[in-house]
Every structure is written in C-alpha cells, then in structure tokens.
Design a protein around this motif. Structure first.
Motif, short mmCIF file in Angstrom:
data_model
loop_
_atom_site.label_atom_id
_atom_site.label_comp_id
_atom_site.label_asym_id
_atom_site.label_seq_id
_atom_site.Cartn_x
_atom_site.Cartn_y
_atom_site.Cartn_z
N VAL A 116 0.86 -1.18 0.00
CA VAL A 116 0.00 0.00 0.00
C VAL A 116 0.89 1.23 0.00
N ASP A 117 0.82 2.00 -1.07
CA ASP A 117 1.67 3.19 -1.24
C ASP A 117 0.94 4.40 -0.66
N ALA A 118 1.14 4.64 0.64
CA ALA A 118 0.42 5.73 1.30
C ALA A 118 0.78 7.08 0.70
N ARG A 119 2.05 7.28 0.38
CA ARG A 119 2.46 8.56 -0.18
C ARG A 119 1.80 8.81 -1.53
N GLY A 120 1.73 7.76 -2.35
CA GLY A 120 1.06 7.91 -3.64
C GLY A 120 -0.42 8.16 -3.49
N LEU A 121 -1.05 7.52 -2.48
CA LEU A 121 -2.47 7.76 -2.23
C LEU A 121 -2.71 9.21 -1.85
N VAL A 122 -1.82 9.77 -1.04
CA VAL A 122 -1.95 11.19 -0.68
C VAL A 122 -1.90 12.05 -1.93
N ASP A 123 -0.91 11.77 -2.78
CA ASP A 123 -0.75 12.58 -3.99
C ASP A 123 -1.96 12.48 -4.92
N ARG A 124 -2.57 11.27 -4.99
CA ARG A 124 -3.67 11.07 -5.93
C ARG A 124 -5.02 11.49 -5.36
N SER A 125 -5.23 11.23 -4.06
CA SER A 125 -6.58 11.35 -3.51
C SER A 125 -6.79 12.57 -2.62
N TRP A 126 -5.73 13.01 -1.96
CA TRP A 126 -5.93 14.00 -0.92
C TRP A 126 -6.19 15.40 -1.47
N GLN A 127 -5.63 15.72 -2.64
CA GLN A 127 -5.72 17.09 -3.13
C GLN A 127 -7.17 17.52 -3.36
N GLU A 128 -7.99 16.63 -3.93
CA GLU A 128 -9.38 16.99 -4.18
C GLU A 128 -10.14 17.17 -2.86
N LEU A 129 -9.92 16.25 -1.92
CA LEU A 129 -10.57 16.39 -0.62
C LEU A 129 -10.08 17.63 0.09
N LEU A 145 -5.30 7.07 4.82
CA LEU A 145 -5.51 6.67 3.44
C LEU A 145 -5.01 5.25 3.19
N ALA A 146 -3.94 4.84 3.89
CA ALA A 146 -3.46 3.46 3.74
C ALA A 146 -4.53 2.48 4.23
N LEU A 147 -5.14 2.79 5.36
CA LEU A 147 -6.20 1.92 5.87
C LEU A 147 -7.42 1.93 4.96
N THR A 148 -7.73 3.09 4.40
CA THR A 148 -8.83 3.20 3.45
C THR A 148 -8.57 2.34 2.22
N GLU A 149 -7.32 2.34 1.76
CA GLU A 149 -6.97 1.54 0.59
C GLU A 149 -7.09 0.05 0.88
N VAL A 150 -6.69 -0.37 2.08
CA VAL A 150 -6.86 -1.78 2.46
C VAL A 150 -8.33 -2.16 2.43
N ALA A 151 -9.18 -1.28 2.98
CA ALA A 151 -10.62 -1.56 2.98
C ALA A 151 -11.17 -1.60 1.55
N ARG A 152 -10.67 -0.71 0.70
CA ARG A 152 -11.14 -0.70 -0.70
C ARG A 152 -10.76 -2.00 -1.40
N LEU A 153 -9.52 -2.44 -1.22
CA LEU A 153 -9.08 -3.68 -1.83
C LEU A 153 -9.89 -4.87 -1.31
N ALA A 154 -10.20 -4.84 -0.01
CA ALA A 154 -10.96 -5.93 0.59
C ALA A 154 -12.38 -5.99 0.05
N GLU A 155 -13.01 -4.84 -0.09
CA GLU A 155 -14.42 -4.79 -0.47
C GLU A 155 -14.64 -4.99 -1.96
N ARG A 156 -13.70 -4.54 -2.77
CA ARG A 156 -13.91 -4.56 -4.22
C ARG A 156 -13.23 -5.72 -4.94
N GLY A 157 -12.31 -6.38 -4.26
CA GLY A 157 -11.60 -7.47 -4.92
C GLY A 157 -12.32 -8.80 -4.78
N PRO A 158 -11.83 -9.82 -5.45
CA PRO A 158 -12.47 -11.15 -5.41
C PRO A 158 -11.94 -12.02 -4.28
N TRP A 159 -11.44 -11.40 -3.20
CA TRP A 159 -10.70 -12.14 -2.19
C TRP A 159 -11.62 -12.82 -1.17
#
Length: 392
Positions: A67-80, A111-125
């Motif tokens: 989980v690339d927390a720094r990349g998530l900040v760069d991609r997701s945080w600016q709009e919020l 955002l790292a925790l949010t990404e884990v939840a996103r992967l868990a909920e949307r993936g076929p795991w």
C-alpha cells in the motif's frame, strides 16, 4: 470475506508470519490478498519478489501488494483538501488557517487503511491478510477512523450553513469513516493476530497492545510467540547449555503470559535458514498451524465481550463493567466528561458514551478484577456532572 491484521513490536517477525499465513490459506484453496501497510514494506522480501501498489500474483490463489500511502496522498488528498478548504473558509477561517487545518496529521495512515478496505471490499478475495506497521503505528492507524470522524462531526455544525446548498464533503467523509470503523470492529470480519518474541519487554508491550485493542473494540484472535530457542535436551557442550538456559528463560516468560490472558498463544521456533519464498514460508506455516485451518481452531478465540456491561444493584445504584485486559503494571485513568467516560490505558484514550440510565448518576467507587473494571454509580440529586473517578 475475512480481514486478518498482523502486528507486533518492530523486529519480531510479523511480516514473515503474515506472508506464511497468506501462503497457507492460498494452498487451502482460498483466494488471498496479502498487503503491507508497514512503511518499511518488507513483504516483497519475504516472497523474494518485487511488489507494487497493484496486487500481483505470487502463486496460485495468492496475490500481494504494497500500500503506497504517499502515492495515495498525492492522488486522492488534493481533491478532498480543496473541498475542505472551501468548507473551512466559508465558516470564517482565514486563508492561512484553512490551509493549515486541511493538512491533517495521520492522513498517510488513514488513506493506507482506506486503501486496504477498498481492496478488501472490491476485490475477489476470500481473505485479506494485512502486514501492519509496528504496534504503536498500528494502534494509531486503527484509532484514526473514530478520531477523525469525531472531529468532522464537530466541524459539520458550523459548516452546515455554508454547505446547505452544495455537496457536503465533511458529511461524505464522516460517513465513509463510519463504514471503515464498523468494518474494523466487526468480529465476524476483522481480527488481529499479535506477534511477539518471548522477552519481558516485548510481552509487556503486548499486554498494553491487548488492552488498547480491547478499548477500541477490535477483536484479537490469538498471539504468536516467534523465534523460540530450539530445545537442546540431548545435546552437549557450551552451545547446548546456552540454548537450554535461553529456552528456560523464554518458557518462564511465556508461562507468565499464559497466566495473564485467555487468548491462545502459539509457538514458532527460531529457524536456521531465513524463510524466504513460498516454499519455506509454507514450512513455517506448517509449524505454526499444523493441520488446522489458520482462520479456525486453534485460532478461533471467542468473540470478545462488549466493552460495557450494566448491572442494577438497586433502584439508585448500578455497576458498569468495562471489559479490559489489565495487568498489575497498567496505567489507568478514568474521568467523567459530560455524558461520556474518558478511559485512558497506558496512554491510549477513548471517549465512551455512558448508558442513558447513568447520565444522572455519579461514580462513587471503582475496582479492577479478572474481567476488567467495575465502576459503581449512584443516583445524584440534581443534574450536575459526576466527579472524575479513578481506581486506587
């Protein structure tokens, strides 16, 4: 779908055990994602493969990602950040204050925790195994959804007038954090496995971790004691004597740990060869789990009791039980804050809403027992707030 979080003091081997558990689950036929939320990102080293932020196939049914927390900040945080800036500026904060407030501490972890939840909920795991950071970082990570949601509830009050005729970014974020919090505290979905080495300092931190997780309402389903010295009962010489002395010391520490918790404690001996790659990780998992399913017995710890339990002693006296695994060395503070109870255990604090029945009661006594804490409340004249309570 199940989420299994591995944490522990830095250097105890949690990454290796998370990787081994994921490999074992995949061999059993489940589709498994193992991801690292640890900034150190050593999960790829455990498998001997390079990993990125997108899940990649490691073996049959086994996928892994960092989980690339720094990349998530760069991609997701600016709009919020832009939306929150508009909300804050609209309630009278000047430009500088608005900018400062939107750089929230802990946003990387959130955002790292949010990404884990996103992967868990949307993936076929079937299972998502998470290699969390060291204990302190994990506790902060797991506390963030509740803490930030609380701040947002306060901010929405003054912001409602400004946001009445537009989209409400605070409301959307608070709702999202609420879902994330519910996912974490659902014992049927999420549990934590705490890894430790049998040393007194590490075990002391583990006890604090168990109390902090109980305070957050997060289920722990087992403990793994890693890197035990192998038994050398048939060996001779100085090296064998050292191993016997070391193992006896470790066994004594583990006996104390067993006596202080009802959780299952499972043992893994120190290995001569570093377990890198799925083959050796599966050998490690065999030692840890044997023939058992890693998600079932012997890790099928009972669902934790509710944090609060209310019992009527008489019409005017009630007892409130607080289920916290405390040790003799635990630092504990309790305080009444309006209709909430502030509970602080070893520096970890949480505000817990008191049952409505106790709103006009005062704390008159508190004691600790094997089940946690018991507070005695008595009805008070008038409606004043109760005095802070603190066990002796």
């Amino acid at each position: 779908m199940r989420i299994l979080l591995f944490t522990g003091k830095g250097g105890v081997g949690k990454t290796t055990l998370a990787a081994a558990t994921a490999a074992r689950l995949a061999v059993g036929g489940r589709k498994v994602l193992v991801c690292s939320a640890d900034p150190a990102h050593s999960l790829g080293d455990a498998y001997g493969l390079p990993l990125g932020s997108t899940p990649s196939e490691v073996d049959t049914c086994l996928y892994a990602a960092h989980v690339d927390a720094r990349g998530l900040v760069d991609r997701s945080w600016q709009e919020l950040r832009r939306q929150l800036h508009t909300a804050f500026a609209g309630v009278g904060l000047d430009e500088l204050d608005a900018a400062e407030l939107t750089v929230l501490p802990g946003v990387d972890e959130l955002l790292a925790l949010t990404e884990v939840a996103r992967l868990a909920e949307r993936g076929p795991w079937d299972v998502v195994v998470v290699d969390c950071g060291p204990t302190a970082e994990t506790l902060r990570l797991l506390a963030l959804p509740e803490a930030v949601a609380g701040y947002l509830r306060r901010l929405r009050g003054p912001a409602r007038t400004v946001l009445r005729h537009s989209a409400d970014p605070l409301g959307r974020l608070a709702e999202h954090l609420g879902r994330l919090r519910r996912l974490l505290v659902d014992p049927a979905v999420t549990s934590v496995r705490v890894v430790l080495t049998p040393e007194r300092l590490v075990v002391a931190e583990t006890r604090r971790t168990l109390a902090a997780l109980a305070l957050r309402g997060i289920r722990v389903d087992g403990l793994v004691a890693n890197r035990l010295a192998p038994r050398a009962s048939r060996w001779r010489g100085p090296a064998a004597s050292w191993l016997r002395t070391r193992r006896a010391e470790q066994d004594a520490v583990l006996a104390e740990l067993d006596a202080s918790t009802s959780l299952p404690v499972h043992l893994v001996e120190h290995r001569a060869v570093e377990p890198v790659g799925t083959g050796r990780l599966l050998e490690l998992a065999e030692e840890l789990y044997g023939e058992a399913d890693p998600l079932l017995a012997p890790f099928a710890a009972a669902e934790p009791p509710p944090l609060l339990r209310l019992r009527a002693v008489s019409d005017s006296v009630h007892e409130l039980g607080i289920a916290l695994p405390l040790s003799d060395s635990s630092s504990l503070e309790l305080a009444r804050v309006g209709d909430d109870l502030a509970i602080t255990v070893d520096g970890v604090r949480r505000l817990v809403s008191l049952p409505v029945l106790l709103h006009r009661h005062a704390v008159t006594d508190a004691e600790a027992n094997e089940a946690g804490l018991v507070l005695r409340f008595e009805a008070e004249a008038g409606t004043g707030a109760a005095e802070p309570g603190r066990p002796a």
